[in-house]
Each structure stands twice: as structure tokens, then as C-alpha cells.
Write a protein that holds these residues in place. Structure first.
Motif, PDB file in Angstrom:
ATOM      1  N   VAL A 172      26.903  13.718  29.468  1.00 54.44           N
ATOM      2  CA  VAL A 172      27.445  13.502  28.125  1.00 54.44           C
ATOM      3  C   VAL A 172      26.645  14.278  27.094  1.00 54.44           C
ATOM      4  N   ARG A 173      25.321  14.256  27.225  1.00 52.09           N
ATOM      5  CA  ARG A 173      24.464  14.957  26.256  1.00 52.09           C
ATOM      6  C   ARG A 173      24.705  16.465  26.279  1.00 52.09           C
ATOM      7  N   GLN A 174      24.982  17.009  27.473  1.00 53.14           N
ATOM      8  CA  GLN A 174      25.169  18.448  27.602  1.00 53.14           C
ATOM      9  C   GLN A 174      26.633  18.848  27.656  1.00 53.14           C
ATOM     10  N   ASN A 175      27.519  17.845  27.598  1.00 52.25           N
ATOM     11  CA  ASN A 175      28.958  18.092  27.665  1.00 52.25           C
ATOM     12  C   ASN A 175      29.333  18.839  28.943  1.00 52.25           C
ATOM     13  N   ARG A 176      28.811  18.350  30.070  1.00 50.03           N
ATOM     14  CA  ARG A 176      29.092  18.942  31.373  1.00 50.03           C
ATOM     15  C   ARG A 176      30.032  17.998  32.146  1.00 50.03           C
ATOM     16  N   GLN A 177      31.282  18.399  32.296  1.00 53.95           N
ATOM     17  CA  GLN A 177      32.256  17.530  32.940  1.00 53.95           C
ATOM     18  C   GLN A 177      31.960  17.356  34.429  1.00 53.95           C
ATOM     19  N   TYR A 178      31.497  18.412  35.082  1.00 52.66           N
ATOM     20  CA  TYR A 178      31.227  18.300  36.508  1.00 52.66           C
ATOM     21  C   TYR A 178      30.061  17.347  36.775  1.00 52.66           C
ATOM     22  N   ALA A 179      29.109  17.278  35.846  1.00 47.64           N
ATOM     23  CA  ALA A 179      27.994  16.340  36.011  1.00 47.64           C
ATOM     24  C   ALA A 179      28.494  14.902  35.896  1.00 47.64           C
ATOM     25  N   ARG A 180      29.408  14.663  34.959  1.00 41.14           N
ATOM     26  CA  ARG A 180      29.964  13.317  34.809  1.00 41.14           C
ATOM     27  C   ARG A 180      30.827  12.954  36.010  1.00 41.14           C
ATOM     28  N   ALA A 181      31.559  13.920  36.541  1.00 36.77           N
ATOM     29  CA  ALA A 181      32.379  13.661  37.721  1.00 36.77           C
ATOM     30  C   ALA A 181      31.503  13.302  38.917  1.00 36.77           C
ATOM     31  N   PHE A 182      30.392  14.023  39.084  1.00 32.47           N
ATOM     32  CA  PHE A 182      29.483  13.712  40.181  1.00 32.47           C
ATOM     33  C   PHE A 182      28.883  12.321  40.016  1.00 32.47           C
ATOM     34  N   ALA A 183      28.593  11.927  38.768  1.00 32.87           N
ATOM     35  CA  ALA A 183      28.046  10.591  38.509  1.00 32.87           C
ATOM     36  C   ALA A 183      29.043   9.510  38.916  1.00 32.87           C
ATOM     37  N   TYR A 184      30.329   9.760  38.703  1.00 35.62           N
ATOM     38  CA  TYR A 184      31.342   8.787  39.121  1.00 35.62           C
ATOM     39  C   TYR A 184      31.343   8.607  40.638  1.00 35.62           C
ATOM     40  N   PHE A 185      31.211   9.713  41.362  1.00 34.70           N
ATOM     41  CA  PHE A 185      31.161   9.621  42.825  1.00 34.70           C
ATOM     42  C   PHE A 185      29.922   8.853  43.280  1.00 34.70           C
ATOM     43  N   VAL A 186      28.812   9.061  42.590  1.00 36.45           N
ATOM     44  CA  VAL A 186      27.593   8.317  42.925  1.00 36.45           C
ATOM     45  C   VAL A 186      27.815   6.831  42.706  1.00 36.45           C
ATOM     46  N   GLY A 219      21.941   7.715  34.877  1.00 31.32           N
ATOM     47  CA  GLY A 219      21.145   8.761  34.234  1.00 31.32           C
ATOM     48  C   GLY A 219      21.831  10.113  34.290  1.00 31.32           C
ATOM     49  N   MET A 220      22.463  10.417  35.434  1.00 26.46           N
ATOM     50  CA  MET A 220      23.207  11.676  35.549  1.00 26.46           C
ATOM     51  C   MET A 220      24.349  11.729  34.544  1.00 26.46           C
TER      52      MET A 220
END
Length: 298
Positions: free
Chosen positions: A104-118, A98-99
């Protein structure tokens, strides 16, 4: 609140992720308590999303979508909590998916990076919950069965979203920074699916089931043109062959008529593995031949 273009992922996803563990501990003493608790949260967020969509659709559409995703997440988590009654690391993977969607929807790279760590943390947590079975008969692995399913679905959804955003392709001369972690989520997803046969079947048939999984993966790769799947197809077939060979034992009986003690189960597993390799190999050759004919080559 007239216009909301950015949704705080920490408030929407992080808050629930940090408090749901406490809620699980509070409802655990009651029968099906965690499952009903997850269902209640799912209904709450879905109703909230519906209200926002119906009243403030233009300005709060992204927030409503985020709430809808949270509702689906908790509805999904109610399944393992109801059947197994345990909180697995794969639950965090669902939240991570979900993160990533929000990133992706907001084009936030740091959010996607955090999702990978999760995702990586959830995979490690799930791996720690899987044990080897010391028995000579029966499945080789034991542990949560719904956990690998949730992990596979979550990681494959993350890979699919990244694939649609073309993060696994080269941008100019340098590859996108997400190319490696995005491919890693694909590997984790297929690995989670591969764990299931080894929890359900004895090693010979688990090796055969792995070969069947490779054929299904090959079909999906051909049907949807997922080139990243082809390498994993070969890896699964190698795993099925090597793991099956390790299950073979020399016949030691005095009246034995066969050199190996594999029996009918081993024979069936051999036929399935051989058929899967021949099928994918023949399919690939036919596709190559068809492409050559289309290009006017002999």
C-alpha cells in the motif's frame, strides 16, 4: 543509498519469513528459545530502524518504516512462541500483513496480491491445526488459541488498510480487483474471532458468546460506519441460533419436569442469544427511525 523510494519486499519480509522457520528449529530444544530468538530479532530491527530514522531520515524513511514493521512483527510472534512454544500458520499471516502494508505504501499491486495469498495459506494452515473434541462435555474445538488471535488481528489490519485505500469500493463502472479478496480477509478475521469461544466454552455458552460477538461487531459497524460488517452480524446471529439448537436434547428422565435437558446453562445461553438479537434489531429500528425524522419523513 542517498534516496530509497522503493523497498524490496522479498529482501525485507521474504528473507526473514523463509529463514525464521529454520531458526525456530534451531532454538526449539532450548526452553523459551524461539521466544527469546524472536525478541532478539525484534530488538535488532527496531534499533536498526531507529538508527536509520536518526541519521538518514529523509532518504531512507520508507526502509526504516519497513524495519520497524518487521521489529513489531517479531515482537508479536514472541507471544505465541513464549506461551505455546509452537510455530503456527498465523505467524505467516502477521508477515503477510507487513507485506500488504508495504504494498500500500509503495502502491505495488503485485505485492498486495502476494500478501492475500499468504493470508489464505496461513488460514488454511491454522485450520488444519484445529481439531474437534470427541468429548460430550467441554469445548467443541481444540488447538492453538493465540493463533486465531494473530490471524484475526492480521487479516483485520489488512482489511482496514484496504478500506482506507478504498479498494472495496467501485472505481468507475467496474469494481476494484481487490474488492473480493479484501472482503475475504474481513470474513477470515471475523471467523478467526468466532473460533475462540468454541475453544473456550461448552457449545451452549459458545453459541451465546458468538451472539455477544455479533453485538460487538454491530456496535463497531455503527460507530465507525463500516457497512461491510452488517452482513456478518446477521451471519453470526444465525450461527449462534442454529448451533444452540443443535445442543438441545429432549428430557428422557422419568421424573423430568422439563421438556429439554438444557438446564440453567441452556437457559442463560437462550437469554443471551435472545437479548443480542433484540438489541441489534431494536438499535437498527431506532437508527432507521432517527434517519427518517431527520429527512422529514413520518
Amino acid at each position: 543509498l542517498a534516496e530509497v523510494g522503493v523497498v524490496d519486499r522479498v529482501l525485507v519480509f521474504g528473507t526473514r519469513l523463509s529463514t525464521v522457520g529454520l531458526q525456530y528449529l534451531l532454538s526449539k530444544p532450548f526452553e523459551y528459545g524461539p521466544a527469546f530468538s524472536a525478541l532478539a530479532l525484534s530488538a535488532f530491527y527496531l534499533v536498526l530502524a531507529r538508527l536509520i530514522f536518526s541519521r538518514e531520515r529523509r532518504g531512507l524513511a520508507l526502509l526504516a518504516e519497513a524495519y520497524a514493521i518487521v521489529g513489531v512483527i517479531f515482537g508479536t510472534l514472541a507471544i505465541p512462541l513464549g506461551f505455546e512454544g509452537v510455530w503456527t500458520g498465523a505467524a505467516c499471516a502477521v508477515e503477510g500483513a507487513g507485506m500488504y502494508w508495504l504494498g500500500v505504501r509503495q502502491n505495488r499491486q503485485y505485492a498486495r496480491a502476494f500478501a492475500y495469498f499468504v493470508m489464505i495459506g496461513a488460514s488454511d494452515k491454522l485450520l488444519q491445526s484445529i481439531d474437534f473434541t470427541p468429548l460430550t462435555s467441554g469445548p467443541l474445538l481444540s488447538g492453538s488459541t493465540i493463533g486465531p488471535v494473530l490471524l484475526a488481528i492480521s487479516t483485520l489490519l489488512v482489511w482496514w488498510q484496504g478500506h482506507r485505500a478504498q479498494v472495496d469500493e467501485e472505481s468507475g463502472q467496474d469494481p476494484h480487483w481487490e474488492a473480493i479478496p479484501n472482503q475475504l480477509t474481513l470474513i477470515i478475521g471475523i471467523a478467526a474471532m468466532t473460533v475462540l469461544p468454541w475453544q473456550w466454552f461448552a457449545p451452549p455458552m459458545a453459541a451465546a458468546a458468538t451472539a455477544v460477538l455479533s453485538v460487538m461487531l454491530y456496535f463497531v459497524a455503527r460507530r465507525f460506519d463500516f457497512s461491510a460488517f452488517f452482513r456478518l452480524v446477521g451471519a453470526l446471529q444465525v450461527l449462534s441460533v442454529v448451533s444452540f439448537i443443535t445442543t438441545l436434547h429432549r428430557s428422557t428422565g422419568v421424573d423430568a419436569n422439563a421438556a429439554l435437558e438444557s438446564g440453567s446453562q441452556g437457559t442463560l445461553a437462550t437469554l443471551i442469544i435472545a437479548a443480542s438479537i433484540l438489541l441489534t434489531g431494536g438499535w437498527s429500528m431506532a437508527q432507521t427511525r432517527r434517519t427518517a425524522l431527520d429527512n422529514g419523513l413520518p
